[in-house]
Structure formats: structure tokens, C-alpha cells
Enzyme design. Structure first.
Site, PDB file in Angstrom:
ATOM      1  N   GLN A 154      -8.272  -5.114   9.034  1.00 54.85           N
ATOM      2  CA  GLN A 154      -7.227  -4.812  10.012  1.00 54.85           C
ATOM      3  C   GLN A 154      -7.637  -3.676  10.944  1.00 54.85           C
ATOM      4  O   GLN A 154      -6.780  -3.021  11.540  1.00 54.85           O
ATOM      5  CB  GLN A 154      -5.919  -4.468   9.299  1.00 54.85           C
ATOM      6  CG  GLN A 154      -5.344  -5.620   8.490  1.00 54.85           C
ATOM      7  CD  GLN A 154      -3.979  -5.293   7.924  1.00 54.85           C
ATOM      8  OE1 GLN A 154      -2.971  -5.254   8.647  1.00 54.85           O
ATOM      9  NE2 GLN A 154      -3.916  -5.065   6.626  1.00 54.85           N
TER      10      GLN A 154
ATOM     11  N   ASP B 222      -3.605   7.342   4.691  1.00 56.46           N
ATOM     12  CA  ASP B 222      -3.212   5.950   4.909  1.00 56.46           C
ATOM     13  C   ASP B 222      -3.942   5.404   6.135  1.00 56.46           C
ATOM     14  O   ASP B 222      -4.371   6.156   7.010  1.00 56.46           O
ATOM     15  CB  ASP B 222      -1.697   5.898   5.111  1.00 56.46           C
ATOM     16  CG  ASP B 222      -1.148   4.482   5.031  1.00 56.46           C
ATOM     17  OD1 ASP B 222      -1.889   3.577   4.613  1.00 56.46           O
ATOM     18  OD2 ASP B 222       0.033   4.293   5.374  1.00 56.46           O
ATOM     19  N   GLU B 223      -4.053   4.070   6.198  1.00 61.91           N
ATOM     20  CA  GLU B 223      -4.668   3.379   7.345  1.00 61.91           C
ATOM     21  C   GLU B 223      -6.043   3.969   7.685  1.00 61.91           C
ATOM     22  O   GLU B 223      -6.356   4.234   8.851  1.00 61.91           O
ATOM     23  CB  GLU B 223      -3.746   3.461   8.574  1.00 61.91           C
ATOM     24  CG  GLU B 223      -2.356   2.894   8.368  1.00 61.91           C
ATOM     25  CD  GLU B 223      -2.315   1.372   8.311  1.00 61.91           C
ATOM     26  OE1 GLU B 223      -3.397   0.742   8.321  1.00 61.91           O
ATOM     27  OE2 GLU B 223      -1.210   0.808   8.252  1.00 61.91           O
TER      28      GLU B 223
ATOM     29  N   ARG C  31       1.593 -10.942  10.328  1.00 58.95           N
ATOM     30  CA  ARG C  31       2.914 -10.379  10.636  1.00 58.95           C
ATOM     31  C   ARG C  31       4.020 -11.354  10.225  1.00 58.95           C
ATOM     32  O   ARG C  31       5.187 -10.965  10.133  1.00 58.95           O
ATOM     33  CB  ARG C  31       3.076 -10.105  12.139  1.00 58.95           C
ATOM     34  CG  ARG C  31       2.122  -9.117  12.788  1.00 58.95           C
ATOM     35  CD  ARG C  31       2.006  -7.829  12.042  1.00 58.95           C
ATOM     36  NE  ARG C  31       0.884  -7.866  11.108  1.00 58.95           N
ATOM     37  CZ  ARG C  31       0.709  -7.023  10.103  1.00 58.95           C
ATOM     38  NH1 ARG C  31       1.606  -6.086   9.867  1.00 58.95           N
ATOM     39  NH2 ARG C  31      -0.333  -7.123   9.309  1.00 58.95           N
TER      40      ARG C  31
ATOM     41  N   LYS D 232       0.816  -1.217   0.000  1.00 57.30           N
ATOM     42  CA  LYS D 232       0.000   0.000   0.000  1.00 57.30           C
ATOM     43  C   LYS D 232       0.849   1.266   0.000  1.00 57.30           C
ATOM     44  O   LYS D 232       0.494   2.246  -0.663  1.00 57.30           O
ATOM     45  CB  LYS D 232      -0.957   0.009   1.189  1.00 57.30           C
ATOM     46  CG  LYS D 232      -0.298   0.064   2.549  1.00 57.30           C
ATOM     47  CD  LYS D 232      -1.336   0.029   3.659  1.00 57.30           C
ATOM     48  CE  LYS D 232      -0.694   0.029   5.029  1.00 57.30           C
ATOM     49  NZ  LYS D 232       0.043   1.273   5.300  1.00 57.30           N
ATOM     50  N   THR D 233       1.966   1.263   0.726  1.00 55.09           N
ATOM     51  CA  THR D 233       2.811   2.457   0.738  1.00 55.09           C
ATOM     52  C   THR D 233       3.389   2.722  -0.641  1.00 55.09           C
ATOM     53  O   THR D 233       3.536   3.880  -1.068  1.00 55.09           O
ATOM     54  CB  THR D 233       3.939   2.300   1.775  1.00 55.09           C
ATOM     55  OG1 THR D 233       3.370   2.006   3.054  1.00 55.09           O
ATOM     56  CG2 THR D 233       4.758   3.579   1.887  1.00 55.09           C
TER      57      THR D 233
END
Length: 714
Positions: A287, A256-257, A648, A57-58
Site C-alpha cells: 500500500q 503506523d503506516e 476500499r 492493524k490499529t
């Protein structure tokens, strides 16, 4: 710092980023996949990028910004990109510098919500009722103010959880509920509290504290962290001229997020969005794990309603984890009973080792299994830094710590007390804040008798009475203390010395040069160094003084970084309150121990996810019908928490569950988490090991040697 990147930058002479930076965009990093290219190439209008875990995503955000600059000719100054953490904003800044060059990247607005709020409020000082210069209270300051109000006003009893009271005020503020409205809604059955067995008592106390809390902030010209979002959103909503000015400033917003936003953050985005609706949000409802602190997963689920005409792009190719890990993650999240954007993660790294499901007898056996597996992993070439142990509650980490120490395995507690939250650093920072903000009563109270100078509670009470009787700020009573016969002579001398030290420091700091040296001299003059190094003494006192020296070093680094503007102690204090300069301590190749909440955003080769049992994950608070706030949505957030933990892991994943555990002195049987249902159908490998088997002589010798080496090295 990256969080203020672009705030002061001026466009320098020379060509537009052009061919050189465009070549960097094409050649740098991994090529974009088809879905990423669609998101990057989107033109005008709102865009929702549903980015599954590990889907890059970044990369999408940074490449989209680069495209807007290079192909659409958008000025960097008119792009605002918001991340949720300082670390993420700094990482975005580094990536943008690699894509478009440092000069262009410096002109972007790369920020967190809260650091944007600081910048906004500084620029819109005339819109504030609290004057142009203000102090920012972190959570510790806010809790301290609530504690003082409870004591001063005699509200509630001493057994109350102050954090729970403050959290209710925070939730109200982020819903734009002011003190009067909180009282008006007293009969409302919906409680702002999160997860307390008797929320009504805390709600009642919070309603009483709330008006005093807001009055206290105003008197000290302070904003808490919630205000840094709520106040800009309110100003933009209520003042058309200000709103239109900021909308003209930004042509594109990138958030973002987005699944972690609360009501106030959504409102701020809505107020900043221009008529074209050029808002790109990136996130993953699967998430969303921060509902307990006000995040609303509905913001991302209902984004298309808030911004009609939204284009939706799903990123489902995962670049982090091997296929077996993703198969387990997909199965867990597919069991959700809550509305969600369906996504299926696809592995790009191919097959790998099967996920290990580890039944153990009890938490002690669980800790032994983890420690011995980590030793085996070390023998196989894995470094301790490649490994993480994740759990739902910090209490679960204690047995793991004991076992790792017994095996000589180095570890770090991630998300523990950070450098700027340590008492000695907050004490030193309180001196600096008292120098800059004479109205900051909390900071002044903190230093009145630190280091000890004979100023006891009785003296403080008499100063309070004087301030109330004369209607003056508490800080002004220091100058009047000499003439107060009811204050002991030692206390009068101590207060006079403190006042003189602060006044002398103000003169030095106003010069704007040598800030770090002035700070060190102040700390030495008032006796902080002597108290820590000589009075407390020993290695502990020396370490605490070194922590204060870290603060001095941060101030020195800030001075060196201010090449465009004159350094300001006030600006530095805002930076450290917002954690602009916080540096994580070096992990020195240690195993990471972390709660699942704190681990979001991290990744490791090997992950042990322990305590996958009913009552822990999901937590009993979300399933116990006796808890009035328990609801199906709470349970589904627990499912998402497990999903975050699973994703993770890059190469190997262990899921452990005990058959019994001790609770309040009684051993009770427990059952595996409901979230593990269906995993035994070919998705995981049942794994056990005999922890009672004696160690081989060579293994004991290796462990002893490793332990001695690590002890000698620390």
C-alpha cells in the site's frame, strides 16, 4: 486535542490501571487472532508488523500499548505512538481511552510526525538558531514564499509551476540536502523532481530559489512542514546530549503506516530508538503509494537491515471485504515485478457478490453506468454514504459529477479544499499571525491591502526598498510610513490604521483570556466582516463570513479545552496550521467522489473504480519512454494504487474501462489496464447495461421528486 494527548498530562494519584482496565482490554472489541496476539505479546527488540489491508492493524497497536502498560509496567509517558494523519491519531486516542481509561491514555504521546516535531522544537528552543518562538508555514505559505522569491529575484519565467519548484526543495530537504549541496550535485543525473517532462529546467530554478527560501524562513523565524521532521532529526543526530535525553524519555516507539515514511522520518525514528531497539512499525509495502512526494517503500522493505534482530509478523486475515474482492486484490498485487513482502489476504467475512468488470464505450457512458447503478443501489436499500466513486485523476470526476447532478444524487468531493485552506480563513488567520509573529512577513504582506485600504504595489515596493536600505525587518517599515512623502496619503492612513489595530490586538491577546472575542473584534475593526457581508454581499459573502466565524469558533473551543495551561494565541495558531482542530464538513449522506490517493484509509460498502485503462491507470507519465523519470518502480506504484482502491470495498466492487476517450479534441481507442490481466479467468463477472434504454415514467418521476427535495433541502 488527541494529537497532543499526553504532552501536558500529569500522573494523577491513585492505583495503577490494574484490574478494571485489564477487564476492559479483555472484553472490549473483537478477540485478537493468532498473528495479532504474537505481535501484541512481543517483548523487547524491534518488531515489524506487515499488516495487509483491513487486517486490524490499529487494534494491534492499541492492544500492544495496553499490554506494555498493564503487564510490563511501562509508564504511559515513555511510549510514543506516531500516526500519519490527525484523524488516525485521534482514533488511536479514543481506542486507548476505551482500553486503559482516559487518564492513562492522556499520558501517552500519541502524535503525527509533524506534531511531534512542533513539540520537540518548542522544548528544544535553545538548540534553535531562530529563537524560542517560531511560526509554522503550511504548504500554502511555503508556495507563497517561493512565488515571492521568483518574482523578487527574477528567476525563471511566469509560466513556471511554483508548486513543482517548491516540491523539489521539499524533496531535497527531506534527504538532508542543503542549498550548497544541491548546487554541488548539479551535475548528478538523478533528479529530485517527480513526473515532469523537462525536470532539468525546474531543478535549475529550484537550486537558485533554495538559498533564498531558507534565508526567508530564517528571517521570519519560520519552519515549514519539512523542517518539523528534518530539524529534530538533525538536532538529535548532531547533539549527543539531546539525543540521549530523548532516548531516555521513550522506552517504546510505535510507528503506523511505516511504508509511507521518507528518509527524514526514518532518520528521526533511528535517532529516537534506544539501545534495546524497542521500535514497533506497522505497515504494508503493498500500500505504498506516495513515492511522488518522497515516501520510500525501501524503508519498510529494509527495516530488518536498519534494525537487526527484527521479529516479523504478518497479518493476512482481512475483516473488511468479502472473498471475491480479496481474490481480485491478491491477483493484482501478485503481478508486481518489484521486491515485496509476499502476503495473501484471507477473507473472514466469507463469500459475497462477484466483482463486476464493466466495459463501456467512453467516459460519458461510464458516468451514466455509475449514476444508474447508484440509483438501483438506493432502491435496494443502500444509502448514498455507503457508496464511493474512485479515480486516478480529479479530471475524471467531472463527468461523474454532471451525471450525478442530473440524477439528483447527492455527492461530496473528498479531499477538496478544507476549511482552513479557504482564502477568507487564511486572510483572517494572517491577521492573527501578524499579531503574534511580527517577523512573519508573508502574513503581513497578505493583509496589507485586505480589506482594501489604498496600499498598492508601488507602496509595497517603497516599503521593501526602505527595509533593504536600513537593514530592518519589513514589519518595522509600517511605523515609518507616515514620514514617507513618496507614499500616497491614503496609503499612509491605511497603514497607520492597520498598525494601530495590530498593536491594540497584541495588548488584548497578551492577557490570555477572551481570545475568541478579541479575534472577532479585530476582524470587525479591520473590516473583514464588512467586506464579506456587505461589499461582496449575497449568499456567497455570507458563507465566507461564516467560514471566518468557524475560525473564531475553533479559537473558542481551544480556550475551553485548555484546562491545565494558560491559553495562548501562538499555540492555537500552531494547532490550526497542523490541522489539530480541523473538522470535516458533514457529508449529509452523500456519495463520495475521491482520487485513489485521497481514499487511502477509507472504506465503503460499494466502490466504483473507474478509468482502468492504459494511460490513466497506470498513468502515462509512468509508462511513456519520452518522460525521463519514468521507471519500472513508478509503474509498480500505480499497481499498488489500484490494489489500495480495490481493498476500499467491503461488499461490492465495480471496475470500469472505456474502449475510447477524447484527448485534445481527438477520439482515440484505449486498452484495458495491464493490471486487469488474468482477472477474467473466473475472478470477475463481465457486466454491461443498456444506458440508452428509455427510463420508465415512474423512474423519471422518482428522479425529479428526489432532485426537487434535495434542492429544497440545501
Amino acid at each position: 486535542m488527541a494529537l497532543e494527548r499526553g504532552h501536558r498530562g500529569e500522573r494523577r494519584s491513585g492505583a495503577h490501571p490494574g484490574a478494571a482496565s485489564r477487564a476492559r482490554t479483555r472484553s472490549g472489541g473483537v478477540r485478537l487472532n493468532a498473528a495479532q496476539r504474537v505481535a501484541v505479546a512481543h517483548g523487547q527488540g524491534p518488531l515489524l508488523v506487515l499488516a495487509g489491508a483491513g487486517s486490524g492493524k490499529t487494534r494491534v497497536i492499541t492492544h500492544r500499548i495496553a499490554r506494555l502498560i498493564e503487564q510490563d509496567g511501562v509508564r504511559p509517558e515513555s511510549i510514543l505512538a506516531v500516526s500519519f494523519t490527525n484523524k488516525a491519531a485521534a482514533e488511536m486516542g479514543h481506542r486507548m481511552a476505551a482500553l486503559v481509561g482516559a487518564e492513562i491514555a492522556d499520558r501517552l504521546w500519541l502524535s503525527t510526525f509533524h506534531s511531534f516535531g512542533v513539540r520537540f522544537l518548542n522544548e528544544e528552543a535553545k538548540s534553535l538558531r531562530r529563537g524560542g518562538r517560531f511560526v509554522v508555514f503550511d504548504q500554502g505559505d511555503s508556495i507563497g514564499l517561493v512565488r515571492d522569491i521568483l518574482r523578487r529575484e527574477g528567476i525563471g519565467d511566469r509560466s513556471l509551476d511554483v508548486v513543482a519548484v517548491q516540491s523539489r526543495i521539499s524533496l531535497w530537504k527531506n534527504r538532508f540536502v542543503d542549498p550548497a549541496s544541491a548546487h554541488a550535485d548539479e551535475g548528478d543525473s538523478e533528479s529530485p523532481g517527480q513526473g515532469d517532462a523537462i525536470p532539468d529546467e525546474y531543478d535549475a530554478v529550484a537550486r537558485e530559489v533554495y538559498p533564498f527560501y531558507e534565508a526567508g524562513l530564517a528571517a521570519m523565524r519560520a519552519f515549514d512542514f519539512d523542517d518539523l521532521v528534518v530539524q529534530p532529526a538533525r538536532i538529535l543526530r548532531e547533539r549527543k546530549r539531546v539525543r540521549e535525553s530523548w532516548r531516555q524519555r521513550f522506552r517504546h516507539l510505535l510507528i503506523d503506516e511505516f511504508q509511507d515514511t521518507n528518509h527524514a522520518q526514518l532518520e528521526l525514528v533511528r535517532m529516537l530508538a534506544n539501545d534495546l531497539g524497542n521500535v514497533c512499525v506497522v505497515g504494508d509495502d503493498d500500500q505504498s503509494i506516495y513515492g511522488w512526494r518522497g515516501a520510500d517503500v525501501g524503508n519498510i522493505l529494509d527495516f530488518e537491515r536498519h534494525f537487526p534482530g527484527t521479529k516479523v509478523v504478518k497479518l493476512e486475515d482481512n475483516y473488511r471485504s468479502h472473498a471475491p474482492i480479496l481474490a481480485v486484490a491478491n491477483r493484482v498485487i501478485a503481478g508486481s515485478r518489484q521486491r515485496r513482502h509476499p502476503k495473501t489476504l484471507r477473507a473472514t467475512r466469507g463469500p459475497g457478490e462477484a466483482v463486476r468488470l464493466c466495459p463501456v464505450e467512453d467516459p460519458t457512458a461510464e458516468a451514466k453506468l455509475v449514476a444508474r447503478e447508484i440509483r438501483d443501489l438506493e432502491k435496494a436499500g443502500h444509502k448514498p454514504a455507503d457508496v464511493a466513486v474512485l479515480y486516478r485523476s480529479n479530471l475524471q470526476g467531472r463527468l461523474i459529477e454532471e451525471e450525478l447532478r442530473a440524477h439528483g444524487i447527492p455527492y461530496r468531493l473528498y479531499g477538496g479544499t478544507q476549511i482552513f485552506d479557504r482564502k477568507e480563513v487564511k486572510d483572517a488567520a494572517a491577521y492573527l499571525r501578524s499579531v503574534v509573529y511580527s517577523h512573519d512577513e508573508l502574513s503581513l504582506r497578505r493583509i496589507l491591502n485586505y480589506p482594501p485600504r489604498g496600499v498598492g504595489d508601488t507602496t509595497v515596493d517603497r516599503l521593501e526598498q526602505l527595509a533593504t536600505a536600513r537593514g530592518i525587518p519589513f514589519a518595522r517599515t509600517l511605523a515609518l510610513a507616515d514620514g514617507m512623502a513618496d507614499i500616497p496619503a491614503q496609503a499612509r492612513r491605511g497603514l497607520a490604521a492597520l498598525r494601530q489595530a495590530l498593536e491594540a490586538a497584541r495588548k488584548r491577546f497578551r492577557a490570555g483570556t477572551g481570545l475568541a472575542l478579541a479575534a472577532r473584534d479585530l476582524f470587525t475593526q479591520v473590516g473583514i466582516e464588512r467586506d464579506l457581508v456587505e461589499t461582496q454581499g449575497g449568499p456567497s459573502g455570507a458563507r465566507r463570513w461564516q467560514n471566518v466565524c468557524f475560525l473564531i469558533g475553533a479559537l473558542e473551543r481551544y480556550e475551553r479545552s485548555e484546562v491545565a495551561d494558560k491559553p495562548s494565541l501562538g499555540a492555537f495558531l500552531q494547532r490550526i496550521t497542523m490541522r489539530f482542530d480541523e473538522e470535516e464538513e458533514e457529508s449529509r449522506n452523500r456519495v463520495t467522489l475521491s482520487t485513489l490517493h485521497a481514499a487511502k484509509g477509507l472504506e465503503f460498502d460499494v466502490v466504483f473504480l473507474i478509468g482502468c485503462v492504459e494511460g490513466i491507470l497506470p498513468h502515462s507519465r509512468t509508462t511513456d519512454p519520452k518522460v525521463t523519470e519514468a521507471a519500472p518502480t513508478d509503474v509498480e506504484e500505480e499497481r499498488r494504487l489500484l490494489y489500495v482502491g480495490i481493498t476500499r470495498a467491503r461488499e461490492r466492487l465495480y471496475l470500469t474501462h472505456a474502449r475510447q476517450r477524447s484527448f485534445r479534441g481527438r477520439t482515440t481507442p484505449v486498452t484495458p489496464s495491464r493490471f486487469l490481466d488474468g482477472l477474467t479467468d473466473g475472478l470477475v463477472e463481465q457486466y454491461t447495461r443498456d444506458d440508452d434504454a428509455p427510463m420508465e415514467t415512474a423512474e423519471v418521476a422518482d428522479m425529479a421528486a428526489a432532485l426537487l427535495a434535495r434542492l429544497n433541502g440545501e
